[in-house]
Write an enzyme that holds these catalytic residues in place. Structure first.
Site, PDB file in Angstrom:
ATOM      1  N   GLU A  84     -30.661 -35.124 -76.290  1.00 21.00           N
ATOM      2  CA  GLU A  84     -29.253 -35.532 -77.335  1.00 21.00           C
ATOM      3  C   GLU A  84     -29.293 -35.932 -78.755  1.00 21.00           C
ATOM      4  OE1 GLU A  84     -25.568 -35.564 -73.909  1.00 21.00           O
ATOM      5  OE2 GLU A  84     -25.473 -36.424 -74.500  1.00 21.00           O
ATOM      6  N   CYS A  98     -27.723 -41.534 -84.557  1.00 21.72           N
ATOM      7  CA  CYS A  98     -28.314 -41.855 -83.349  1.00 21.72           C
ATOM      8  C   CYS A  98     -29.178 -41.460 -82.224  1.00 21.72           C
ATOM      9  CB  CYS A  98     -26.914 -42.148 -82.276  1.00 21.72           C
ATOM     10  SG  CYS A  98     -27.256 -42.976 -80.244  1.00 21.72           S
ATOM     11  N   CYS A 105     -34.549 -41.893 -68.402  1.00 24.28           N
ATOM     12  CA  CYS A 105     -34.865 -43.107 -68.633  1.00 24.28           C
ATOM     13  C   CYS A 105     -35.139 -43.644 -67.935  1.00 24.28           C
ATOM     14  CB  CYS A 105     -34.053 -43.230 -69.716  1.00 24.28           C
ATOM     15  SG  CYS A 105     -34.143 -45.670 -70.335  1.00 24.28           S
ATOM     16  N   CYS A 109     -30.320 -47.969 -66.082  1.00 20.51           N
ATOM     17  CA  CYS A 109     -29.499 -48.831 -66.174  1.00 20.51           C
ATOM     18  C   CYS A 109     -28.224 -48.455 -65.154  1.00 20.51           C
ATOM     19  CB  CYS A 109     -28.754 -49.644 -67.484  1.00 20.51           C
ATOM     20  SG  CYS A 109     -29.868 -49.764 -67.980  1.00 20.51           S
ATOM     21  N   CYS A 112     -25.232 -46.155 -66.740  1.00 15.32           N
ATOM     22  CA  CYS A 112     -25.501 -44.966 -67.519  1.00 15.32           C
ATOM     23  C   CYS A 112     -26.545 -43.970 -67.187  1.00 15.32           C
ATOM     24  CB  CYS A 112     -27.210 -45.710 -68.284  1.00 15.32           C
ATOM     25  SG  CYS A 112     -27.583 -44.455 -69.889  1.00 15.32           S
ATOM     26  N   CYS A 330     -17.892 -32.088 -73.674  1.00 12.68           N
ATOM     27  CA  CYS A 330     -18.778 -31.491 -74.214  1.00 12.68           C
ATOM     28  C   CYS A 330     -20.448 -32.004 -72.537  1.00 12.68           C
ATOM     29  CB  CYS A 330     -20.079 -31.428 -75.085  1.00 12.68           C
ATOM     30  SG  CYS A 330     -19.686 -31.458 -76.586  1.00 12.68           S
TER      31      CYS A 330
HETATM   32  S1  SF4 Z   1     -28.583 -48.027 -71.479  1.00 13.95           S
HETATM   33 FE1  SF4 Z   1     -30.194 -47.863 -70.142  1.00 13.95          FE
HETATM   34  S2  SF4 Z   1     -30.666 -46.372 -68.645  1.00 13.95           S
HETATM   35 FE2  SF4 Z   1     -29.265 -45.553 -70.461  1.00 13.95          FE
HETATM   36  S3  SF4 Z   1     -30.845 -44.665 -71.962  1.00 13.95           S
HETATM   37 FE3  SF4 Z   1     -30.804 -47.013 -72.968  1.00 13.95          FE
HETATM   38  S4  SF4 Z   1     -32.190 -48.059 -71.547  1.00 13.95           S
HETATM   39 FE4  SF4 Z   1     -31.553 -45.921 -70.421  1.00 13.95          FE
END
Ligand code: SF4
Length: 353
Positions: A84, A98, A105, A109, A112, A330
């Site tokens: 995205e 962005c 990732c 986290c 997220c 979305c």
């Molecule tokens: S918030 Fe943390 S898990 Fe999400 S994209 Fe950023 S670094 Fe990766």
């Protein structure tokens, strides 16, 4: 095989093979990467148009916010991985893209959705630059100029450092995008050596650290990667970056109800930030399906937290989130495609509390 416009070596080989005037390449870059004209317009006057690949990514879906001018692009790599990019059109007029640096990732986290995907793959510099190009072209059709590039999308930028640094080099090169380095922001969850290397190589590029708590147990819960990089190491890294760049580091602080939003949290944050040149951004949290246990701090608590920091002389800004409606509209589609979405709260635009 087509040659990527972002590959300087291949472009030079093509120029030699087709005996092209260097001026034609310069003009192609000028039109595409600085003026962001449409592909067909840029290639119209180029003698070897059939051998050029402009986009390495394909846009599969576009979602426009009905309320605040944000646009989310769902893109796909040539081998089918979804990612995205978000375009922000704040009222200040400073249009921002962005970008994602990875698909998925590894930082994982808690707050997220991208982190819940795990890591799929790092993107190449050409794939990151292509996100900027798409955003610039969309904005150009609206007579807007792309002003800022922020690395706050999917991925931890320092987990894909070589490609991110290559991207920044091309973004700031006057012969390519020619963006001012001060218009680029790299946001990390806290990889000290990466922060120092970025400060050394690109001292004018701005840095942001997602801090979210100065209590080790809370921070490690929210950001599992924090176990590897303790708070005192991060403190030293910010000190070094301040010294190397002569500039402040943005501190991102997501306000979560009953987790990090008490007056004690604020007091501890004030102590921890002592001696650092920083600007704190307080970010309201948007619930993600994958972490229903986390809730946003109520507005009154957010205001009190901000006031406490300001009273202590800390530069503090409250942000609001852009693109909430497109995250909702979305979200289904994006999750189906990507099993994740951008941490929308991290792409918010500044406003005064
Ligand atoms: S918030 Fe943390 S898990 Fe999400 S994209 Fe950023 S670094 Fe990766």
């Amino acid at each position: 095989m087509a040659v990527s416009i972002f590959d300087a070596t291949q472009m030079e080989s093509l120029r030699r093979a087709r005996r092209l005037d260097p001026e034609t390449i310069r003009r192609l870059r000028l039109h595409l990467l600085k003026r962001f004209v449409a592909d067909e317009v840029a290639l119209g006057a180029f003698p070897a148009a059939d051998q050029i690949e402009i986009h390495s990514l394909q846009v599969t879906q576009r979602c426009d916010s009905a309320i605040d001018g944000a646009t989310k692009l769902l893109l796909r790599t040539a081998d089918g991985l979804p990612l995205e990019t978000v375009i922000l059109r704040p009222s200040t007029g400073r249009a921002t893209v962005c970008v994602s640096s990875q698909v998925g990732c590894a930082a994982a986290c808690e707050f997220c959705a991208t982190g819940r995907m795990g890591i799929a793959r790092s993107l190449s510099a050409a794939q990151i630059l292509d996100q900027v190009l798409y955003a610039g072209q969309i904005l150009a059709t609206e007579d807007r100029r792309l002003r800022n590039v922020v690395f706050m999308g999917m991925g931890e930028p320092f987990h894909n450092e070589d490609a991110v640094f290559e991207t920044i080099a091309q973004l700031t090169d006057p012969a390519w995008f020619g963006l001012s380095p001060g218009k680029i922001l790299v946001s990390t969850v806290g990889i000290p050596e990466g922060m120092r290397r970025l400060a050394e190589q690109f001292p004018k590029v701005r840095q942001a650290l997602s801090l979210h708590s100065v209590r080790t147990d809370v921070r490690e819960r929210l950001i599992p990667l924090a176990k590897k990089f303790p708070l005192d190491e991060l403190h030293r890294a910010i000190t070094d970056v301040n010294r190397q760049t002569g500039a402040e580091v943005m501190i991102e602080y997501l306000l979560l109800a009953e987790i990090n939003d008490s007056m004690t949290d604020a007091a501890e944050l004030i102590v921890w930030l002592g001696g650092l040149d920083v600007h704190v951004n307080l970010i309201p949290y948007n619930t993600v399906e994958e972490a229903p246990e986390l809730e946003a701090s109520p507005p009154a608590k957010r205001q009190a937290f901000a006031r406490r920091l300001k009273d202590a002389g800390i530069k503090t800004t409250m942000r609001y989130s852009l693109g909430n409606d497109i995250a909702a509209a979305c979200g289904q589609l994006v999750r189906r495609e990507a099993r994740g979405r951008l941490p929308v709260q991290l792409i918010a635009e500044e406003t005064q509390p």
